[in-house]
Design an enzyme around this catalytic site. Structure first.
Site, PDB file in Angstrom:
ATOM      1  N   GLU A 184     -24.404  -3.178  89.772  1.00  0.00           N
ATOM      2  CA  GLU A 184     -23.638  -2.815  90.971  1.00  0.00           C
ATOM      3  C   GLU A 184     -23.236  -4.068  91.743  1.00  0.00           C
ATOM      4  O   GLU A 184     -23.703  -5.176  91.452  1.00  0.00           O
ATOM      5  CB  GLU A 184     -24.503  -1.919  91.881  1.00  0.00           C
ATOM      6  CG  GLU A 184     -25.784  -2.635  92.335  1.00  0.00           C
ATOM      7  CD  GLU A 184     -26.676  -1.801  93.244  1.00  0.00           C
ATOM      8  OE1 GLU A 184     -26.752  -0.575  93.060  1.00  0.00           O
ATOM      9  OE2 GLU A 184     -27.292  -2.409  94.148  1.00  0.00           O
ATOM     10  N   HIS A 203     -21.786  -4.997  96.088  1.00  0.00           N
ATOM     11  CA  HIS A 203     -21.575  -4.469  97.432  1.00  0.00           C
ATOM     12  C   HIS A 203     -21.402  -5.635  98.395  1.00  0.00           C
ATOM     13  O   HIS A 203     -21.646  -6.788  98.034  1.00  0.00           O
ATOM     14  CB  HIS A 203     -22.745  -3.575  97.859  1.00  0.00           C
ATOM     15  CG  HIS A 203     -24.074  -4.012  97.332  1.00  0.00           C
ATOM     16  ND1 HIS A 203     -24.672  -5.191  97.719  1.00  0.00           N
ATOM     17  CD2 HIS A 203     -24.919  -3.461  96.417  1.00  0.00           C
ATOM     18  CE1 HIS A 203     -25.828  -5.331  97.090  1.00  0.00           C
ATOM     19  NE2 HIS A 203     -26.005  -4.294  96.270  1.00  0.00           N
ATOM     20  N   HIS A 238     -28.678  -9.447  98.917  1.00  0.00           N
ATOM     21  CA  HIS A 238     -30.097  -9.203  98.659  1.00  0.00           C
ATOM     22  C   HIS A 238     -30.837 -10.533  98.631  1.00  0.00           C
ATOM     23  O   HIS A 238     -30.300 -11.541  98.154  1.00  0.00           O
ATOM     24  CB  HIS A 238     -30.325  -8.585  97.274  1.00  0.00           C
ATOM     25  CG  HIS A 238     -29.828  -7.196  97.093  1.00  0.00           C
ATOM     26  ND1 HIS A 238     -30.076  -6.187  97.978  1.00  0.00           N
ATOM     27  CD2 HIS A 238     -29.125  -6.635  96.081  1.00  0.00           C
ATOM     28  CE1 HIS A 238     -29.525  -5.070  97.517  1.00  0.00           C
ATOM     29  NE2 HIS A 238     -28.935  -5.314  96.375  1.00  0.00           N
ATOM     30  N   HIS A 244     -24.754  -7.450  89.907  1.00  0.00           N
ATOM     31  CA  HIS A 244     -26.163  -7.807  89.674  1.00  0.00           C
ATOM     32  C   HIS A 244     -26.906  -6.659  89.007  1.00  0.00           C
ATOM     33  O   HIS A 244     -26.584  -5.480  89.212  1.00  0.00           O
ATOM     34  CB  HIS A 244     -26.860  -8.225  90.968  1.00  0.00           C
ATOM     35  CG  HIS A 244     -26.799  -7.213  92.066  1.00  0.00           C
ATOM     36  ND1 HIS A 244     -25.670  -6.996  92.812  1.00  0.00           N
ATOM     37  CD2 HIS A 244     -27.733  -6.340  92.544  1.00  0.00           C
ATOM     38  CE1 HIS A 244     -25.904  -6.055  93.698  1.00  0.00           C
ATOM     39  NE2 HIS A 244     -27.148  -5.617  93.555  1.00  0.00           N
ATOM     40  N   CYS A 289     -37.323  -6.769  97.672  1.00  0.00           N
ATOM     41  CA  CYS A 289     -35.895  -6.950  97.915  1.00  0.00           C
ATOM     42  C   CYS A 289     -35.608  -6.696  99.388  1.00  0.00           C
ATOM     43  O   CYS A 289     -35.869  -5.602  99.894  1.00  0.00           O
ATOM     44  CB  CYS A 289     -35.076  -5.994  97.041  1.00  0.00           C
ATOM     45  SG  CYS A 289     -33.298  -6.126  97.325  1.00  0.00           S
TER      46      CYS A 289
END
Ligand code: MN
Length: 156
Positions: A69, A71, A75, A109, A123
């Site tokens: 994914e 975004h 992270h 990732h 995370c």
């Protein structure tokens, strides 16, 4: 029950060992039909309105993987135990305990456990964050054009 163990104000939640904590729900991800992710559990360790971040713990079973994914949010990852690999952008990296991984905004990732042991990692994310975007067939083809990424993405 005293203030130290009340669920609503967890100032101290004891480790139960091997990636489990008192008062923290362990939520197994269902394996979806498209195998976007497999054999991974998620626990929210810190989600306090006084903080702008959440800290989660993910555990990927041997041979399992997180969703591929990207975004807008970032992270910050700390590997706690196990070994595996991650794809960050177009980089495939081997992971071992205590490695640090930064996932910048809009970067593809995925985390994959090795075959021998679970891969457990912390995370950190913003509380307010956008929903992940999954790759289109064209995105996947572009990624797989790189042999090292194609090898990484193959199902075990
Ligand atoms: Mn993500």
């Amino acid at each position: 029950m005293n203030d130290m163990t009340q669920r609503g104000s967890p100032v101290h939640r004891r480790s139960k060992g091997s990636g489990r904590w008192e008062g923290v729900d362990c939520l197994p991800y269902k394996e979806d039909e498209k195998a976007r992710f497999k054999a991974i559990s998620r626990q929210v360790l810190f989600s306090d309105p006084a903080l702008a971040a959440e800290l989660r713990f993910f555990e990927v079973a041997p041979g399992g993987f997180s969703s591929l994914e990207r975004h807008q949010h970032a992270h910050a990852v700390l590997v706690l135990h196990g070994r595996g690999q991650c794809l960050i952008g177009r980089e495939v990296r081997h992971l071992q305990p205590h490695d640090l991984v930064t996932v910048p905004p809009w970067t593809w990732h995925q985390f994959r456990a090795g075959t021998e042991e679970p891969l457990g990692f912390l995370c950190m994310v913003n509380v307010d964050r956008d929903r992940p975007q999954l790759p289109s067939d064209e995105d996947l083809a572009n990624l797989r054009a790189d042999p090292s990424i194609a090898a990484f993405l193959r199902d075990p």
